[in-house]
Motif scaffolding. Sequence first.
Motif, PDB file in Angstrom:
ATOM      1  N   ASP A 127      24.753  35.251  39.279  1.00 46.31           N
ATOM      2  CA  ASP A 127      25.254  36.587  38.974  1.00 46.31           C
ATOM      3  C   ASP A 127      26.095  36.522  37.716  1.00 46.31           C
ATOM      4  O   ASP A 127      27.193  35.977  37.733  1.00 46.31           O
ATOM      5  N   LYS A 128      25.559  37.055  36.643  1.00 47.01           N
ATOM      6  CA  LYS A 128      26.312  37.146  35.393  1.00 47.01           C
ATOM      7  C   LYS A 128      26.424  38.597  34.971  1.00 47.01           C
ATOM      8  O   LYS A 128      26.576  38.900  33.790  1.00 47.01           O
ATOM      9  N   SER A 129      26.378  39.482  35.936  1.00 48.91           N
ATOM     10  CA  SER A 129      26.325  40.910  35.665  1.00 48.91           C
ATOM     11  C   SER A 129      27.581  41.465  35.028  1.00 48.91           C
ATOM     12  O   SER A 129      27.562  42.543  34.443  1.00 48.91           O
TER      13      SER A 129
ATOM     14  N   LEU B 214      32.079  28.842  41.658  1.00 45.89           N
ATOM     15  CA  LEU B 214      33.098  29.049  40.622  1.00 45.89           C
ATOM     16  C   LEU B 214      32.938  30.450  40.053  1.00 45.89           C
ATOM     17  O   LEU B 214      31.815  30.908  39.809  1.00 45.89           O
ATOM     18  N   TYR B 215      34.057  31.129  39.866  1.00 50.58           N
ATOM     19  CA  TYR B 215      34.056  32.534  39.432  1.00 50.58           C
ATOM     20  C   TYR B 215      34.965  32.705  38.224  1.00 50.58           C
ATOM     21  O   TYR B 215      36.044  32.115  38.164  1.00 50.58           O
TER      22      TYR B 215
ATOM     23  N   THR C 230      33.008  26.319  31.183  1.00 48.80           N
ATOM     24  CA  THR C 230      33.554  26.807  29.917  1.00 48.80           C
ATOM     25  C   THR C 230      33.081  28.238  29.698  1.00 48.80           C
ATOM     26  O   THR C 230      31.879  28.510  29.783  1.00 48.80           O
ATOM     27  N   LEU C 231      34.019  29.117  29.406  1.00 44.38           N
ATOM     28  CA  LEU C 231      33.711  30.501  29.025  1.00 44.38           C
ATOM     29  C   LEU C 231      33.918  30.606  27.521  1.00 44.38           C
ATOM     30  O   LEU C 231      34.984  30.278  27.018  1.00 44.38           O
ATOM     31  N   THR C 232      32.868  31.019  26.824  1.00 42.97           N
ATOM     32  CA  THR C 232      32.919  31.123  25.367  1.00 42.97           C
ATOM     33  C   THR C 232      32.821  32.580  24.945  1.00 42.97           C
ATOM     34  O   THR C 232      31.971  33.321  25.443  1.00 42.97           O
ATOM     35  N   ILE C 233      33.718  32.960  24.067  1.00 41.83           N
ATOM     36  CA  ILE C 233      33.677  34.305  23.493  1.00 41.83           C
ATOM     37  C   ILE C 233      33.472  34.138  21.996  1.00 41.83           C
ATOM     38  O   ILE C 233      34.293  33.518  21.312  1.00 41.83           O
TER      39      ILE C 233
ATOM     40  N   LEU D 101      33.332  38.670  35.948  1.00 45.60           N
ATOM     41  CA  LEU D 101      32.514  38.340  34.791  1.00 45.60           C
ATOM     42  C   LEU D 101      31.237  37.619  35.195  1.00 45.60           C
ATOM     43  O   LEU D 101      30.127  38.066  34.915  1.00 45.60           O
ATOM     44  N   ILE D 102      31.384  36.449  35.865  1.00 48.22           N
ATOM     45  CA  ILE D 102      30.231  35.604  36.165  1.00 48.22           C
ATOM     46  C   ILE D 102      30.560  34.693  37.325  1.00 48.22           C
ATOM     47  O   ILE D 102      31.726  34.374  37.558  1.00 48.22           O
TER      48      ILE D 102
END
Lengths: 115, 113
Positions: free
Chosen positions: A56-58, A32-33, A76-79, A46-47
Amino acid sequence: GAGVSQSPSNKVTEKGKDVELRCDPISGHTALYWYRQSLGQGLEFLIYFQGNSAPDKSGLPSDRFSAERTGGSVSTLTIQRTQQEDSAVYLCASSLDSGANYGYTFGSGTRLTVV
Amino acid sequence: AQTVTQSQPEMSVQEAETVTLSCTYDTSESDYYLFWYKQPPSRQMILVIRQEAYKQQNATENRFSVNFQKAAKSFSLKISDSQLGDAAMYFCAYRTSTSKLTFGTGTRLQVTL
């Protein structure tokens, strides 16, 4: 599911608030990207998750950004403490595996607007 | 680091005509994969065509074909018999067997009557 599902489709938030973006990949896809697409720009990585781990979270731009994946499925992507420069379309993609033989299937993205 | 360059921000083509979108890339790898994705206003990225670098034969998918020049690191997309539904953003992308997809900045294609 039949495709990659992202929610919400659109999100307007006030500067300083936290937001959560969800991605539901195709069932059985282990990779998953997350990508970010700013206005008029290409896709910025992103990750990447393989299963529940993130080799890879570079591409995460700052420590305000974090992501997790549970059960080898939903991510889930959290900002946190959103800024205006976080405004963009956030795209999720999944793949049967991480090898290059396997293509990515993308969702329709979440358009985030920080006001 | 690998980079992908699309030097044409916008292109226009008349319906039924042929158009070529350009893409160049930079890599030190010998084994890699190249892709063209289409992004209509729905935002969903749709795979148009892919090319394995070890294959000399250019990939084709119906009206879409590529001109892959490995030595020149060039990977252009040709759309024949353009249709109104071809109007979209087109992104060139690159990856190796161990890396994620790296995208160019895109070319917006307009199709006119």
